[in-house]
Motif scaffolding. Structure first.
Motif, mmCIF file in Angstrom:
data_model
loop_
_atom_site.group_PDB
_atom_site.id
_atom_site.type_symbol
_atom_site.label_atom_id
_atom_site.label_comp_id
_atom_site.label_asym_id
_atom_site.label_seq_id
_atom_site.Cartn_x
_atom_site.Cartn_y
_atom_site.Cartn_z
ATOM 1 N N SER A 89 0.826 -1.205 0.000
ATOM 2 C CA SER A 89 0.000 0.000 0.000
ATOM 3 C C SER A 89 0.865 1.262 0.000
ATOM 4 C CB SER A 89 -0.929 0.002 1.215
ATOM 5 O OG SER A 89 -1.648 1.209 1.289
ATOM 6 N N ASP A 90 1.926 1.263 0.793
ATOM 7 C CA ASP A 90 2.851 2.412 0.804
ATOM 8 C C ASP A 90 3.387 2.673 -0.603
ATOM 9 O OD1 ASP A 90 2.544 2.561 3.542
ATOM 10 O OD2 ASP A 90 4.553 1.788 3.999
ATOM 11 N N PHE A 91 3.818 1.613 -1.260
ATOM 12 C CA PHE A 91 4.350 1.746 -2.616
ATOM 13 C C PHE A 91 3.286 2.287 -3.560
ATOM 14 C CE2 PHE A 91 4.964 0.022 -6.876
ATOM 15 C CZ PHE A 91 6.207 0.564 -7.185
ATOM 16 N N LEU A 92 2.076 1.770 -3.459
ATOM 17 C CA LEU A 92 0.996 2.239 -4.323
ATOM 18 C C LEU A 92 0.644 3.700 -4.038
ATOM 19 C CD1 LEU A 92 -1.292 -0.929 -4.339
ATOM 20 C CD2 LEU A 92 0.158 -0.085 -6.208
ATOM 21 N N GLN A 93 0.665 4.108 -2.772
ATOM 22 C CA GLN A 93 0.399 5.510 -2.433
ATOM 23 C C GLN A 93 1.444 6.415 -3.080
ATOM 24 O OE1 GLN A 93 -2.266 6.583 -1.028
ATOM 25 N NE2 GLN A 93 -3.050 4.874 0.156
ATOM 26 N N MET A 94 2.698 6.014 -2.993
ATOM 27 C CA MET A 94 3.768 6.819 -3.588
ATOM 28 C C MET A 94 3.668 6.826 -5.111
ATOM 29 S SD MET A 94 7.018 6.014 -1.196
ATOM 30 C CE MET A 94 6.745 5.662 0.519
ATOM 31 N N ALA A 95 3.375 5.678 -5.714
ATOM 32 C CA ALA A 95 3.222 5.608 -7.170
ATOM 33 C C ALA A 95 2.041 6.465 -7.618
ATOM 34 C CB ALA A 95 3.039 4.157 -7.612
ATOM 35 N N TYR A 96 0.949 6.434 -6.878
ATOM 36 C CA TYR A 96 -0.214 7.260 -7.197
ATOM 37 C C TYR A 96 0.152 8.736 -7.148
ATOM 38 C CZ TYR A 96 -4.747 9.523 -6.824
ATOM 39 O OH TYR A 96 -5.814 10.338 -7.028
ATOM 40 N N ASP A 97 0.879 9.123 -6.112
ATOM 41 C CA ASP A 97 1.287 10.526 -5.957
ATOM 42 C C ASP A 97 2.160 10.973 -7.127
ATOM 43 O OD1 ASP A 97 1.269 12.966 -4.375
ATOM 44 O OD2 ASP A 97 3.386 12.542 -3.991
ATOM 45 N N VAL A 98 3.102 10.135 -7.543
ATOM 46 C CA VAL A 98 3.970 10.447 -8.684
ATOM 47 C C VAL A 98 3.135 10.560 -9.957
ATOM 48 C CG1 VAL A 98 5.801 9.524 -10.172
ATOM 49 C CG2 VAL A 98 6.073 9.492 -7.684
ATOM 50 N N ALA A 99 2.232 9.614 -10.175
ATOM 51 C CA ALA A 99 1.390 9.634 -11.377
ATOM 52 C C ALA A 99 0.485 10.865 -11.389
ATOM 53 C CB ALA A 99 0.553 8.355 -11.450
ATOM 54 N N LYS A 100 -0.053 11.223 -10.243
ATOM 55 C CA LYS A 100 -0.928 12.403 -10.145
ATOM 56 C C LYS A 100 -0.148 13.674 -10.476
ATOM 57 C CE LYS A 100 -3.832 14.869 -6.875
ATOM 58 N NZ LYS A 100 -4.235 14.959 -5.491
ATOM 59 N N ARG A 101 1.046 13.812 -9.911
ATOM 60 C CA ARG A 101 1.866 14.999 -10.204
ATOM 61 C C ARG A 101 2.241 15.062 -11.684
ATOM 62 N NH1 ARG A 101 6.507 14.485 -6.729
ATOM 63 N NH2 ARG A 101 5.529 12.956 -5.434
ATOM 64 N N LYS A 102 2.548 13.911 -12.246
ATOM 65 C CA LYS A 102 2.917 13.868 -13.676
ATOM 66 C C LYS A 102 1.714 14.254 -14.530
ATOM 67 C CE LYS A 102 5.163 11.033 -17.105
ATOM 68 N NZ LYS A 102 5.829 9.791 -17.392
ATOM 69 N N ALA A 103 0.520 13.769 -14.186
ATOM 70 C CA ALA A 103 -0.693 14.099 -14.949
ATOM 71 C C ALA A 103 -1.039 15.583 -14.845
ATOM 72 C CB ALA A 103 -1.864 13.244 -14.463
ATOM 73 N N GLU A 104 -0.719 16.178 -13.704
ATOM 74 C CA GLU A 104 -1.003 17.597 -13.499
ATOM 75 C C GLU A 104 0.089 18.494 -14.069
ATOM 76 O OE1 GLU A 104 -1.567 17.696 -9.275
ATOM 77 O OE2 GLU A 104 -3.622 16.921 -9.407
ATOM 78 N N GLY A 105 1.128 17.883 -14.601
ATOM 79 C CA GLY A 105 2.212 18.631 -15.227
ATOM 80 C C GLY A 105 3.250 19.168 -14.261
ATOM 81 N N ASP A 106 3.311 18.676 -13.060
ATOM 82 C CA ASP A 106 4.324 19.131 -12.079
ATOM 83 C C ASP A 106 5.657 18.463 -12.272
ATOM 84 O OD1 ASP A 106 2.435 20.754 -11.002
ATOM 85 O OD2 ASP A 106 2.061 19.538 -9.230
#
Length: 173
Positions: free
Chosen positions: A156-173
């Motif tokens: 779950s920790d890994f998935l939370q971090m992967a989600y955060d990275v994917a979200k930032r990438k999708a938002e263009g950060d």
């Protein structure tokens, strides 16, 4: 100071003349680890539990991930900082609910050695793995259940971090 203590102090000074290394604390830690391992072996013998000839690959993976998670929980988690506080001093947040701490300079080799052990997930891993492996022999169902919870948390920790990275990438950060 006894002659044994004087020899130990001289050895520590010769080993590391420019930096304090808690060699006597390390000796106590090694002795304690040996006693833990011997106690697990004795408990297995007394209760008639035997170690498997070859652990299953699934158990090795389960205990490996659980060892990683429990070692990090003990060594780095904010919530477990009261366990480390007698031996460490808070320095800064380390991200993802983890802390960086430094070992307190208490003048005690034992306290310093414990501080180094409980702030290092790599150092703790051998203790945790030994405990979980002993648990697998003595109480396999309960140990697998606890290891499953720890493994699920690590994933779950890994998935939370992967989600955060994917979200930032999708938002263009």
């Amino acid at each position: 100071m006894t002659s044994l203590q004087a020899r130990a102090a001289a050895t520590a000074q010769a080993y590391s003349p420019h930096e304090h290394r808690p060699l006597s604390g390390y000796v106590v830690a090694m002795g304690t680890f040996g006693a833990l391992a011997a106690s697990l072996a004795a408990a297995a013998k007394l209760t008639g539990h035997s170690a498997p000839d070859r652990p299953s690959p699934a158990d090795v993976v389960l205990l490996s991930i659980a060892t990683h998670k429990l070692s990090r929980l003990i060594a780095k988690d904010s919530v477990t900082s009261p366990l480390r506080a007698p031996f460490t001093r808070y320095t800064e947040p380390a991200g993802a609910a983890e802390l960086n701490e430094e070992v307190r300079d208490s003048g005690s080799s034992l306290r310093h050695g414990i501080g180094e052990l409980i702030t290092c997930p790599f150092c703790l891993a051998v203790w945790v793995a030994t405990g979980l492996t002993g648990g697998l022999v003595l109480a396999p169902r309960l140990t697998r259940l606890a290891a499953t919870a720890l493994t699920a948390t690590a994933v779950s920790d890994f998935l939370q971090m992967a989600y955060d990275v994917a979200k930032r990438k999708a938002e263009g950060d």
